[in-house]
Scaffold this motif. Structure first.
Motif, PDB file in Angstrom:
ATOM      1  N   PHE A   6      61.766  26.184  54.247  1.00 38.18           N
ATOM      2  CA  PHE A   6      60.641  25.527  53.574  1.00 38.18           C
ATOM      3  C   PHE A   6      60.338  24.139  54.140  1.00 38.18           C
ATOM      4  O   PHE A   6      59.684  23.336  53.468  1.00 38.18           O
ATOM      5  CB  PHE A   6      60.941  25.405  52.075  1.00 38.18           C
ATOM      6  CG  PHE A   6      61.022  26.726  51.371  1.00 38.18           C
ATOM      7  CD1 PHE A   6      59.879  27.470  51.100  1.00 38.18           C
ATOM      8  CD2 PHE A   6      62.247  27.254  50.992  1.00 38.18           C
ATOM      9  CE1 PHE A   6      59.955  28.685  50.456  1.00 38.18           C
ATOM     10  CE2 PHE A   6      62.333  28.468  50.340  1.00 38.18           C
ATOM     11  CZ  PHE A   6      61.190  29.194  50.074  1.00 38.18           C
ATOM     12  N   GLY A   7      60.774  23.861  55.355  1.00 40.57           N
ATOM     13  CA  GLY A   7      60.498  22.555  55.955  1.00 40.57           C
ATOM     14  C   GLY A   7      59.019  22.253  56.048  1.00 40.57           C
ATOM     15  O   GLY A   7      58.585  21.118  55.802  1.00 40.57           O
ATOM     16  N   ASP A   8      58.205  23.252  56.392  1.00 39.77           N
ATOM     17  CA  ASP A   8      56.757  23.033  56.493  1.00 39.77           C
ATOM     18  C   ASP A   8      56.141  22.723  55.134  1.00 39.77           C
ATOM     19  O   ASP A   8      55.159  21.982  55.037  1.00 39.77           O
ATOM     20  CB  ASP A   8      56.071  24.272  57.077  1.00 39.77           C
ATOM     21  CG  ASP A   8      56.421  24.483  58.538  1.00 39.77           C
ATOM     22  OD1 ASP A   8      56.943  23.542  59.155  1.00 39.77           O
ATOM     23  OD2 ASP A   8      56.175  25.591  59.048  1.00 39.77           O
ATOM     24  N   VAL A   9      56.720  23.264  54.079  1.00 39.90           N
ATOM     25  CA  VAL A   9      56.181  23.048  52.742  1.00 39.90           C
ATOM     26  C   VAL A   9      56.514  21.646  52.245  1.00 39.90           C
ATOM     27  O   VAL A   9      55.690  20.986  51.593  1.00 39.90           O
ATOM     28  CB  VAL A   9      56.739  24.105  51.765  1.00 39.90           C
ATOM     29  CG1 VAL A   9      56.143  23.925  50.380  1.00 39.90           C
ATOM     30  CG2 VAL A   9      56.466  25.517  52.280  1.00 39.90           C
ATOM     31  N   LEU A  10      57.716  21.168  52.561  1.00 38.24           N
ATOM     32  CA  LEU A  10      58.214  19.914  52.008  1.00 38.24           C
ATOM     33  C   LEU A  10      58.027  18.725  52.937  1.00 38.24           C
ATOM     34  O   LEU A  10      58.362  17.598  52.565  1.00 38.24           O
ATOM     35  CB  LEU A  10      59.704  20.055  51.672  1.00 38.24           C
ATOM     36  CG  LEU A  10      60.072  21.180  50.704  1.00 38.24           C
ATOM     37  CD1 LEU A  10      61.580  21.245  50.512  1.00 38.24           C
ATOM     38  CD2 LEU A  10      59.375  20.974  49.365  1.00 38.24           C
ATOM     39  N   GLY A  11      57.488  18.945  54.123  1.00 31.54           N
ATOM     40  CA  GLY A  11      57.384  17.852  55.092  1.00 31.54           C
ATOM     41  C   GLY A  11      56.489  16.714  54.639  1.00 31.54           C
ATOM     42  O   GLY A  11      56.801  15.536  54.869  1.00 31.54           O
ATOM     43  N   PHE A  48      58.049  14.154  52.018  1.00 32.94           N
ATOM     44  CA  PHE A  48      59.118  13.386  52.638  1.00 32.94           C
ATOM     45  C   PHE A  48      58.552  12.364  53.639  1.00 32.94           C
ATOM     46  O   PHE A  48      59.057  11.241  53.749  1.00 32.94           O
ATOM     47  CB  PHE A  48      60.106  14.307  53.342  1.00 32.94           C
ATOM     48  CG  PHE A  48      61.079  14.977  52.411  1.00 32.94           C
ATOM     49  CD1 PHE A  48      61.746  14.246  51.446  1.00 32.94           C
ATOM     50  CD2 PHE A  48      61.322  16.339  52.494  1.00 32.94           C
ATOM     51  CE1 PHE A  48      62.649  14.847  50.578  1.00 32.94           C
ATOM     52  CE2 PHE A  48      62.220  16.961  51.635  1.00 32.94           C
ATOM     53  CZ  PHE A  48      62.884  16.211  50.674  1.00 32.94           C
ATOM     54  N   ALA A  49      57.497  12.738  54.364  1.00 36.67           N
ATOM     55  CA  ALA A  49      56.875  11.804  55.302  1.00 36.67           C
ATOM     56  C   ALA A  49      56.228  10.635  54.566  1.00 36.67           C
ATOM     57  O   ALA A  49      56.385   9.466  54.962  1.00 36.67           O
ATOM     58  CB  ALA A  49      55.835  12.529  56.152  1.00 36.67           C
ATOM     59  N   LEU A  50      55.518  10.928  53.484  1.00 43.24           N
ATOM     60  CA  LEU A  50      54.882   9.861  52.715  1.00 43.24           C
ATOM     61  C   LEU A  50      55.918   8.954  52.049  1.00 43.24           C
ATOM     62  O   LEU A  50      55.695   7.750  51.912  1.00 43.24           O
ATOM     63  CB  LEU A  50      53.961  10.471  51.657  1.00 43.24           C
ATOM     64  CG  LEU A  50      52.720  11.208  52.188  1.00 43.24           C
ATOM     65  CD1 LEU A  50      51.930  11.817  51.036  1.00 43.24           C
ATOM     66  CD2 LEU A  50      51.838  10.252  53.000  1.00 43.24           C
ATOM     67  N   GLU A  51      57.044   9.533  51.641  1.00 42.36           N
ATOM     68  CA  GLU A  51      58.099   8.716  51.056  1.00 42.36           C
ATOM     69  C   GLU A  51      58.640   7.739  52.090  1.00 42.36           C
ATOM     70  O   GLU A  51      58.929   6.573  51.763  1.00 42.36           O
ATOM     71  CB  GLU A  51      59.224   9.612  50.535  1.00 42.36           C
ATOM     72  CG  GLU A  51      60.247   8.892  49.669  1.00 42.36           C
ATOM     73  CD  GLU A  51      61.330   8.198  50.466  1.00 42.36           C
ATOM     74  OE1 GLU A  51      61.914   7.210  49.974  1.00 42.36           O
ATOM     75  OE2 GLU A  51      61.584   8.642  51.607  1.00 42.36           O
ATOM     76  N   VAL A  56      54.797   5.204  44.586  1.00 44.14           N
ATOM     77  CA  VAL A  56      54.356   6.328  45.423  1.00 44.14           C
ATOM     78  C   VAL A  56      55.554   7.037  46.045  1.00 44.14           C
ATOM     79  O   VAL A  56      55.631   8.277  46.058  1.00 44.14           O
ATOM     80  CB  VAL A  56      53.385   5.838  46.516  1.00 44.14           C
ATOM     81  CG1 VAL A  56      53.097   6.951  47.523  1.00 44.14           C
ATOM     82  CG2 VAL A  56      52.086   5.345  45.897  1.00 44.14           C
ATOM     83  N   GLY A  57      56.502   6.255  46.571  1.00 45.98           N
ATOM     84  CA  GLY A  57      57.679   6.868  47.170  1.00 45.98           C
ATOM     85  C   GLY A  57      58.471   7.682  46.168  1.00 45.98           C
ATOM     86  O   GLY A  57      58.948   8.786  46.480  1.00 45.98           O
TER      87      GLY A  57
END
Length: 470
Positions: A101-106, A109-112, A151-152
């Motif tokens: 599920f890396g594509d789903v959760l990327g 995590f990037a915005l954090e 936001v994070g």
């Protein structure tokens, strides 16, 4: 005998890395969530203190804002370490989850990660801006710092909410496809679960900071500095404590449909009853409940917003799909009990202050209780996370992927857990020593402690006073 055999079989096929991964995640997440709470709530309290000092011309409030910012910097630095550890752990401990599920959760995590850098930048600007920026512009530097923290936190909580209500993808022939990362991040309970944690952070930080000043007042330092240092965070915590039960009730709505096993464990419902009682305390042993106090109907009312709607019993759920019931039940009830106690306490305090015109801060027994509210709030937050995480088991992504499928087959993770425990113990001791040293020097009259990697104290002495009203 059948149940015992089933559990034994499940344990036999679990990957070697499952148990150490669980223990490692519990240690690091349970430790980091306390620091993350300060990142969420502390900036707002610093802003209020700075605003009072700048606009209402209260020098004591400016002193509080400057000191709290330095404390926040220390906690932020330590939190950066523990947060980075958690980032690496997701792939190391749970390769099955991130590989699938890396594509789903990327996206979250990037915005954090971006939010973390924004928060760090503006915290640095605020720390070193005393006497070097126009006063009102300096005050506004707290705003993006606070927004970035919120936001994070939302991004991280949305991932956990997604684990409870997965969305934003389809599985076709065993492959994840049609990924919509925005739908995953804004899943059905992301907003409410974030609100629940956001308000909990204000309770934890508010009561903890207020408790520090309550200790000072118990030791005879009942000056205006300590009273204001108590009242600002205590006010934030009071508002949070009163609205938290409402948010928690809204979040729990529909839990019986989303995760019936978790709700049954919360309520210790072994069978489906209509109406369902509220079951206080008790333990489940061999399918029987011992030592519980039942309050008729209240279970249906709280869990289902109905006087008659039943709570689905554990006997309707396959054993292999049930969470550890006693841990889930006691963690949930611990969170509820502490939250209720703190809400009642703040209502009593403000009622006596406003209507009876009496100040409970003049009473030693109340100050002693306030000292305990910080640790109680910490226990409530930890218990809440235990309830939601253990209650979701055996699923890491509810109804889609079991936790055993997400873990790797790495028995060497036990060594990583041992090293992590030593490192986190050292960080805890170091943080306590640094903060106690700062507090001691402030009490001795050193008002302008140099910030980490900041200019020399003499230079700060010359510049910091420019922003302080006479």
């Amino acid at each position: 005998m059948v149940a015992h055999d089933a559990l034994s079989l499940a344990a036999a096929v679990d990957p070697a890395g499952l148990l150490p991964a669980r223990q490692q995640m519990a240690l690091t997440l349970g430790w980091h969530i306390i620091l993350a709470s300060f990142g969420v709530a502390f900036p707002a309290m610093i802003f209020v203190a700075h605003w009072r000092g700048l606009v209402r011309k209260e020098p004591i409030a400016l002193v509080l804002a400057q000191r709290w910012a330095k404390v926040s910097a220390v906690l932020f630095a330590i939190g950066a370490v523990s947060g980075t550890v958690l980032s690496f752990e997701m792939g190391l401990l749970w390769p099955g989850l991130m590989g699938t599920f890396g594509d789903v959760l990327g996206l979250p995590f990037a915005l954090e990660g971006l939010s973390f850098f924004v928060e760090a930048i503006f915290l640095g600007i605020y720390l070193y801006g005393w006497g070097r920026m126009p006063p009102r512009r300096h005050l506004l530097m707290v705003v993006p710092m606070a927004i970035a923290g919120v936001v994070g936190t939302f991004c991280v909580i949305s991932v956990n909410a997604w684990m409870n209500t997965p969305a934003g993808f389809r599985i076709v022939d065993g492959e994840v496809t049609d990924v919509d990362p925005w739908a995953a991040m804004f899943n059905p309970i992301a907003g409410l679960q974030f609100a629940h944690m956001w308000v909990a952070a204000y309770m934890l930080v508010g009561f903890t900071i207020a408790g520090v000043y309550a200790v000072g007042m118990l030791r005879g330092r009942r000056d205006a500095h300590h009273r204001l240092g108590f009242l600002i965070p205590f006010t934030f915590a009071s508002v949070a404590a009163v609205i938290q039960p409402v948010i928690g009730h809204l979040l729990g709505g529909g839990l019986g449909d989303r995760q019936p096993a978790k709700l049954a464990a919360f309520e210790l419902a072994t069978t489906t009853e209509s109406p369902s009682p509220l079951r206080l305390g008790g333990v489940l042993v061999d399918g029987e409940v011992y030592g519980a106090i039942d309050i008729p109907v209240l279970g249906s009312l709280i869990a289902q917003n109905s006087f008659t709607a039943p709570v689905r019993g554990l006997d309707t759920i396959p054993l292999e799909d049930q969470p550890p019931v006693n841990i889930t039940h006691w963690a949930f009830q611990t969170m509820i009990a502490i939250g209720t106690l703190l809400a009642l306490a703040v209502v009593v305090y403000w009622a006596v202050r406003w209507w009876r015109k009496r100040e409970l801060l003049d009473h030693t027994w109340f100050l002693g209780f306030c000292v305990a509210t910080g640790p109680l709030a910490v226990v409530a937050v930890e218990a809440g996370w235990i309830a939601t995480e253990v209650g979701r088991q055996p699923w890491v992504v509810y109804g889609v992927m079991r936790t055993s499928e997400a873990a790797g087959d790495y028995p060497g993770l036990w060594w990583l857990l041992a090293v992590t425990a030593v490192v986190y113990t050292c960080m805890t001791v170091g943080a306590v020593l640094v903060l106690r040293s700062m507090a001691r020097r402030w009490r001795q009259g050193e008002h302008d402690l140099p910030s980490p990697y900041g200019p020399e104290a003499g230079l700060q002495d010359k510049t910091a006073g420019k922003e302080r009203p006479a």
